[in-house]
Design an enzyme around this catalytic site. Structure first.
Site, PDB file in Angstrom:
ATOM      1  N   LYS A   1      37.007  95.276  22.945  1.00  0.00           N
ATOM      2  CA  LYS A   1      38.098  95.424  23.914  1.00  0.00           C
ATOM      3  C   LYS A   1      37.638  95.291  25.360  1.00  0.00           C
ATOM      4  CE  LYS A   1      41.338  95.470  21.031  1.00  0.00           C
ATOM      5  NZ  LYS A   1      40.665  94.480  20.177  1.00  0.00           N
TER       6      LYS A   1
ATOM      7  N   ASP B   1      38.279  93.231   8.445  1.00  0.00           N
ATOM      8  CA  ASP B   1      38.775  93.569   9.775  1.00  0.00           C
ATOM      9  C   ASP B   1      39.937  94.550   9.594  1.00  0.00           C
ATOM     10  OD1 ASP B   1      39.324  93.196  12.637  1.00  0.00           O
ATOM     11  OD2 ASP B   1      41.048  92.038  11.972  1.00  0.00           O
TER      12      ASP B   1
END
Length: 273
Positions: free
Chosen positions: A56, A15
């Site tokens: 998002k 990540d």
């Protein structure tokens, strides 16, 4: 790890925010608070952290669905929060978040040395992120300038189904030439959705507690805290990552070699992810 000992682990999928850059995963938090404040909606840092790790657009939808936020939205606009509102907010959020991400683009201490050491041992690297491609483009360029060259960066809008779906990790496996070998790959992440995509792909998973969203401290705060304060603060962070299915939990990516050694031992004992 003994560099002369053959490794079963052949690939690592990382990540970004909270894992290899942005200690504390602070960049997106401030941007989310500012985003909603621009529309006369108050959210707290704690609320902003709850959906962390999701793409998002899904993160914004989740925030808009929080009862306290949803009520503010109805009071302000006379209607419920809708998906089109989330889309409009995402368009506004991307440049804000890209700026914030660049402000916190330094690698987490210890990462580059470990990356180089493992790469020298033949381990491949790829990455996924809940950031969109617009947010990530300057960050990828900055990372390349510092010597980080993963086989692939999968942004949340690069795939049809992002986290917690495994699609992004599966693309990483292909880019690392490890398709069908997920049992030899580790997904490293600081959030539940990020760990979930690794688990769904059949990978080993390592949760990052101290540098990530689960704790939310800056590096300066971490350094300033006593050993006892760190230990106490990490208890819920570690528990969150373990509950999300992490096979191993470490403080930061600087401790990744220890996690790899423990996973290598598990493999030697006949365990699978």
């Amino acid at each position: 790890m003994n560099p002369n000992t053959p490794m079963n682990i052949k690939g690592i999928v990382l990540d970004w925010a909270g894992t290899i850059v942005d200690f504390g995963s602070l960049a997106p938090m401030g941007a989310f608070v500012e985003l909603f404040a621009r529309h006369q909606i108050e959210i707290t840092i704690a609320q902003a952290r709850v959906p962390m790790g999701l793409p998002k657009i899904d993160h914004i939808v989740a925030l808009g669905s929080l009862p306290a936020v949803a009520q503010q939205w109805r009071n302000q606009y006379g209607r419920s929060f809708q998906f089109k509102d989330a889309q409009n907010l995402l368009s506004e959020f991307e440049p804000m978040s890209a700026h914030a991400a660049m402000d916190r683009s330094d690698f987490i201490p210890g990462f580059m040395a470990i990356y180089r050491d493992l790469a020298a041992q033949g381990v491949s690297f790829a990455t996924t992120t809940g950031y969109t491609r617009k947010i990530m483009t300057p960050l990828i360029e900055r990372a390349a300038e510092q010597g980080f060259h993963p086989a692939l960066v999968v942004c949340c809008d690069d795939v049809l189904r992002s986290r917690p779906d495994p699609m992004g990790v599966l693309q990483c496996l292909a880019a690392m030439h490890l398709t069908g070998q997920s049992h030899q790959v580790i997904k490293v992440d600081d959030t539940a959705p990020g760990l979930a995509e690794g688990l769904a792909a059949g990978c080993w998973t390592v949760g990052v507690a101290a540098s990530g969203n689960a704790l939310g401290w800056s590096h300066a705060e971490w350094l300033k805290a006593s050993a006892a304060e760190r230990m106490q603060a990490l208890v819920p962070a570690v528990a969150t990552l373990q509950a999300a299915g992490a096979h191993e939990v470490i403080d930061s990516v600087a401790d990744l070699p220890m996690a790899i050694s423990r996973i290598e031992l598990r493999i030697a004992q006949g365990q699978n992810p």
